[in-house]
Design a protein around this motif. Structure first.
Motif, PDB file in Angstrom:
ATOM      1  N   ALA A 159     -84.058 -17.703 111.527  1.00  0.00           N
ATOM      2  CA  ALA A 159     -84.528 -16.899 110.395  1.00  0.00           C
ATOM      3  C   ALA A 159     -85.708 -16.035 110.842  1.00  0.00           C
ATOM      4  O   ALA A 159     -86.372 -16.355 111.836  1.00  0.00           O
ATOM      5  CB  ALA A 159     -84.970 -17.810 109.248  1.00  0.00           C
ATOM      6  N   PRO A 160     -85.988 -14.950 110.117  1.00  0.00           N
ATOM      7  CA  PRO A 160     -87.221 -14.212 110.380  1.00  0.00           C
ATOM      8  C   PRO A 160     -88.433 -15.072 110.029  1.00  0.00           C
ATOM      9  O   PRO A 160     -88.329 -16.036 109.257  1.00  0.00           O
ATOM     10  CB  PRO A 160     -87.111 -12.992 109.459  1.00  0.00           C
ATOM     11  N   ILE A 161     -89.583 -14.731 110.587  1.00  0.00           N
ATOM     12  CA  ILE A 161     -90.747 -15.611 110.511  1.00  0.00           C
ATOM     13  C   ILE A 161     -91.176 -15.926 109.080  1.00  0.00           C
ATOM     14  O   ILE A 161     -91.611 -17.039 108.788  1.00  0.00           O
ATOM     15  CB  ILE A 161     -91.926 -15.005 111.318  1.00  0.00           C
ATOM     16  N   ASP A 162     -91.022 -14.973 108.161  1.00  0.00           N
ATOM     17  CA  ASP A 162     -91.491 -15.221 106.798  1.00  0.00           C
ATOM     18  C   ASP A 162     -90.543 -16.113 106.001  1.00  0.00           C
ATOM     19  O   ASP A 162     -90.861 -16.491 104.872  1.00  0.00           O
ATOM     20  CB  ASP A 162     -91.738 -13.908 106.050  1.00  0.00           C
ATOM     21  N   GLU A 163     -89.415 -16.482 106.606  1.00  0.00           N
ATOM     22  CA  GLU A 163     -88.502 -17.428 105.962  1.00  0.00           C
ATOM     23  C   GLU A 163     -88.523 -18.795 106.635  1.00  0.00           C
ATOM     24  O   GLU A 163     -87.743 -19.677 106.272  1.00  0.00           O
ATOM     25  CB  GLU A 163     -87.079 -16.865 105.967  1.00  0.00           C
ATOM     26  N   VAL A 164     -89.388 -18.973 107.610  1.00  0.00           N
ATOM     27  CA  VAL A 164     -89.485 -20.248 108.329  1.00  0.00           C
ATOM     28  C   VAL A 164     -90.479 -21.154 107.605  1.00  0.00           C
ATOM     29  O   VAL A 164     -91.658 -20.804 107.448  1.00  0.00           O
ATOM     30  CB  VAL A 164     -89.927 -20.025 109.784  1.00  0.00           C
ATOM     31  N   ALA A 165     -90.017 -22.316 107.197  1.00  0.00           N
ATOM     32  CA  ALA A 165     -90.904 -23.284 106.556  1.00  0.00           C
ATOM     33  C   ALA A 165     -91.876 -23.853 107.582  1.00  0.00           C
ATOM     34  O   ALA A 165     -91.517 -24.072 108.743  1.00  0.00           O
ATOM     35  CB  ALA A 165     -90.083 -24.413 105.938  1.00  0.00           C
ATOM     36  N   LEU A 166     -93.101 -24.103 107.159  1.00  0.00           N
ATOM     37  CA  LEU A 166     -94.112 -24.615 108.085  1.00  0.00           C
ATOM     38  C   LEU A 166     -93.711 -25.973 108.654  1.00  0.00           C
ATOM     39  O   LEU A 166     -94.018 -26.280 109.813  1.00  0.00           O
ATOM     40  CB  LEU A 166     -95.464 -24.709 107.380  1.00  0.00           C
ATOM     41  N   ASP A 167     -93.022 -26.783 107.866  1.00  0.00           N
ATOM     42  CA  ASP A 167     -92.572 -28.074 108.379  1.00  0.00           C
ATOM     43  C   ASP A 167     -91.564 -27.897 109.512  1.00  0.00           C
ATOM     44  O   ASP A 167     -91.573 -28.653 110.487  1.00  0.00           O
ATOM     45  CB  ASP A 167     -91.945 -28.915 107.262  1.00  0.00           C
ATOM     46  N   ASP A 168     -90.685 -26.892 109.403  1.00  0.00           N
ATOM     47  CA  ASP A 168     -89.716 -26.632 110.467  1.00  0.00           C
ATOM     48  C   ASP A 168     -90.412 -26.142 111.721  1.00  0.00           C
ATOM     49  O   ASP A 168     -90.067 -26.527 112.843  1.00  0.00           O
ATOM     50  CB  ASP A 168     -88.682 -25.606 109.999  1.00  0.00           C
ATOM     51  N   TRP A 169     -91.391 -25.257 111.562  1.00  0.00           N
ATOM     52  CA  TRP A 169     -92.192 -24.773 112.689  1.00  0.00           C
ATOM     53  C   TRP A 169     -92.862 -25.944 113.407  1.00  0.00           C
ATOM     54  O   TRP A 169     -92.805 -26.057 114.633  1.00  0.00           O
ATOM     55  CB  TRP A 169     -93.216 -23.769 112.177  1.00  0.00           C
ATOM     56  N   ALA A 170     -93.475 -26.834 112.629  1.00  0.00           N
ATOM     57  CA  ALA A 170     -94.188 -27.972 113.212  1.00  0.00           C
ATOM     58  C   ALA A 170     -93.229 -28.908 113.941  1.00  0.00           C
ATOM     59  O   ALA A 170     -93.570 -29.452 115.000  1.00  0.00           O
ATOM     60  CB  ALA A 170     -94.946 -28.722 112.122  1.00  0.00           C
ATOM     61  N   GLN A 171     -92.023 -29.092 113.401  1.00  0.00           N
ATOM     62  CA  GLN A 171     -91.060 -29.982 114.050  1.00  0.00           C
ATOM     63  C   GLN A 171     -90.608 -29.434 115.397  1.00  0.00           C
ATOM     64  O   GLN A 171     -90.518 -30.174 116.384  1.00  0.00           O
ATOM     65  CB  GLN A 171     -89.840 -30.195 113.150  1.00  0.00           C
ATOM     66  N   VAL A 172     -90.331 -28.131 115.471  1.00  0.00           N
ATOM     67  CA  VAL A 172     -89.901 -27.543 116.739  1.00  0.00           C
ATOM     68  C   VAL A 172     -91.024 -27.626 117.769  1.00  0.00           C
ATOM     69  O   VAL A 172     -90.786 -27.959 118.937  1.00  0.00           O
ATOM     70  CB  VAL A 172     -89.429 -26.089 116.536  1.00  0.00           C
ATOM     71  N   LEU A 173     -92.259 -27.341 117.362  1.00  0.00           N
ATOM     72  CA  LEU A 173     -93.385 -27.462 118.285  1.00  0.00           C
ATOM     73  C   LEU A 173     -93.570 -28.900 118.753  1.00  0.00           C
ATOM     74  O   LEU A 173     -93.862 -29.147 119.927  1.00  0.00           O
ATOM     75  CB  LEU A 173     -94.672 -26.966 117.632  1.00  0.00           C
ATOM     76  N   ALA A 174     -93.379 -29.848 117.844  1.00  0.00           N
ATOM     77  CA  ALA A 174     -93.584 -31.253 118.189  1.00  0.00           C
ATOM     78  C   ALA A 174     -92.618 -31.702 119.285  1.00  0.00           C
ATOM     79  O   ALA A 174     -93.006 -32.415 120.214  1.00  0.00           O
ATOM     80  CB  ALA A 174     -93.415 -32.126 116.950  1.00  0.00           C
ATOM     81  N   VAL A 175     -91.364 -31.282 119.194  1.00  0.00           N
ATOM     82  CA  VAL A 175     -90.365 -31.713 120.175  1.00  0.00           C
ATOM     83  C   VAL A 175     -90.423 -30.843 121.429  1.00  0.00           C
ATOM     84  O   VAL A 175     -90.559 -31.347 122.551  1.00  0.00           O
ATOM     85  CB  VAL A 175     -88.947 -31.670 119.561  1.00  0.00           C
ATOM     86  N   ASN A 176     -90.310 -29.527 121.254  1.00  0.00           N
ATOM     87  CA  ASN A 176     -90.131 -28.618 122.391  1.00  0.00           C
ATOM     88  C   ASN A 176     -91.392 -28.416 123.216  1.00  0.00           C
ATOM     89  O   ASN A 176     -91.301 -28.116 124.410  1.00  0.00           O
ATOM     90  CB  ASN A 176     -89.651 -27.253 121.911  1.00  0.00           C
ATOM     91  N   LEU A 177     -92.549 -28.556 122.599  1.00  0.00           N
ATOM     92  CA  LEU A 177     -93.800 -28.315 123.319  1.00  0.00           C
ATOM     93  C   LEU A 177     -94.595 -29.606 123.509  1.00  0.00           C
ATOM     94  O   LEU A 177     -94.854 -30.017 124.646  1.00  0.00           O
ATOM     95  CB  LEU A 177     -94.635 -27.259 122.595  1.00  0.00           C
ATOM     96  N   ASN A 178     -94.943 -30.266 122.409  1.00  0.00           N
ATOM     97  CA  ASN A 178     -95.712 -31.502 122.551  1.00  0.00           C
ATOM     98  C   ASN A 178     -94.919 -32.563 123.309  1.00  0.00           C
ATOM     99  O   ASN A 178     -95.461 -33.261 124.174  1.00  0.00           O
ATOM    100  CB  ASN A 178     -96.103 -32.051 121.171  1.00  0.00           C
ATOM    101  N   GLY A 179     -93.628 -32.694 122.998  1.00  0.00           N
ATOM    102  CA  GLY A 179     -92.802 -33.697 123.673  1.00  0.00           C
ATOM    103  C   GLY A 179     -92.692 -33.434 125.159  1.00  0.00           C
ATOM    104  O   GLY A 179     -92.775 -34.359 125.977  1.00  0.00           O
ATOM    105  N   MET A 180     -92.497 -32.165 125.536  1.00  0.00           N
ATOM    106  CA  MET A 180     -92.392 -31.845 126.961  1.00  0.00           C
ATOM    107  C   MET A 180     -93.736 -32.034 127.660  1.00  0.00           C
ATOM    108  O   MET A 180     -93.786 -32.463 128.814  1.00  0.00           O
ATOM    109  CB  MET A 180     -91.851 -30.426 127.145  1.00  0.00           C
ATOM    110  N   PHE A 181     -94.831 -31.733 126.961  1.00  0.00           N
ATOM    111  CA  PHE A 181     -96.160 -31.987 127.525  1.00  0.00           C
ATOM    112  C   PHE A 181     -96.366 -33.480 127.768  1.00  0.00           C
ATOM    113  O   PHE A 181     -96.821 -33.892 128.846  1.00  0.00           O
ATOM    114  CB  PHE A 181     -97.247 -31.455 126.580  1.00  0.00           C
ATOM    115  N   LEU A 182     -96.023 -34.299 126.769  1.00  0.00           N
ATOM    116  CA  LEU A 182     -96.236 -35.744 126.901  1.00  0.00           C
ATOM    117  C   LEU A 182     -95.418 -36.328 128.048  1.00  0.00           C
ATOM    118  O   LEU A 182     -95.911 -37.175 128.805  1.00  0.00           O
ATOM    119  CB  LEU A 182     -95.871 -36.443 125.590  1.00  0.00           C
TER     120      LEU A 182
END
Length: 244
Positions: free
Chosen positions: A91-114
């Motif tokens: 979706a375009p950025i203004d249709e992305v829910a903040l919870d969805d944004w946080a979930q993708v960051l948690a797995v794709n970035l934080n998870g790979m960092f950990l």
């Protein structure tokens, strides 16, 4: 057994599962890390060289426990394939829910960092010192798909993680490379093509997931004096070059 060991995150499906099966066939000791314990048990069944490691990559304590269990079982950690990830909303950025944004960051970035952090610590401490970390980037680490702000942002960040690990790992014999895979036939890509069909958009060409797994095997099998820093493997006619 090859004598080499690899821990694969996101090992229950897609590229992670294809890699797990290929490394097991080549005689590696393979740690299978993902959330779905029953699927991991099925993959590991009948393989003395497989260890199921049910864990959530976003949970720091679970990650540390899984890496401890693997190194105790295998004796050392030669390679991490840092693979777990999800696409998130299209979706375009203004249709992305903040919870969805946080979930993708948690797995794709934080998870790979950990996971990279856990691997780096063990590779630095083991004897002989060293090892290899292979991060699963994406074509989207370079050029985005339309409507992929969450996924693309995290995958651009993984390129920075790869470069930092490569630099910081040099004194400790730790190599780091990144594989950028385009349109392997995985559940993520099939879902994207289903969305395209539903919206009347063209369905993109794909390639066998085993071809991506062979590329990871090549990177992992190199001696530590050699490193594939970045590799792109993709469906030949997919819209990447010039996709804009």
């Amino acid at each position: 057994m090859s004598g080499q060991s690899i821990l694969i995150t996101g090992a229950s499906s897609g590229i992670g599962r294809a890699c797990a099966e290929m490394f097991l066939a080549q005689g590696w000791r393979v740690g299978l890390l993902a959330r779905r314990a029953e699927v991991l048990a099925d993959i590991a069944a009948g393989h003395d060289g497989a260890l199921a490691l049910p864990a959530d990559v976003t949970d720091p304590q679970a990650v540390e426990a899984a890496f401890d269990r693997f190194t105790e079982w295998a004796g050392r950690l030669d390679v991490l394939f840092n693979n777990a990830g999800l696409f998130g909303p299209s979706a375009p950025i203004d249709e992305v829910a903040l919870d969805d944004w946080a979930q993708v960051l948690a797995v794709n970035l934080n998870g790979m960092f950990l996971c990279a952090r856990a691997a780096f610590a063990r590779m630095r401490a083991q004897t002989p010192q060293g090892g290899r970390i292979i991060n699963n980037g994406s074509i989207s680490a370079h050029t985005p798909r339309p409507g992929s702000v969450c996924y693309t942002t995290t995958k651009h960040a993984i390129t920075g993680l790869t470069k930092s690990l490569s630099l910081d790992g040099r004194p400790h014999g730790i190599a780091c490379g990144q594989i950028d895979i385009g349109n392997a036939r995985t559940p993520i890509v099939e879902d994207l093509n289903q969305r395209a069909r539903a919206s009347g958009q063209p369905v993109q060409p794909t390639m066998a997931v085993e071809d991506a797994a062979r590329s990871v095997l090549h990177m992992a099998s190199l001696p530590l004096e050699a490193n594939v820093q970045f590799m792109t493997v993709m469906a030949t006619t997919m819209p990447y070059i010039g996709r804009g």
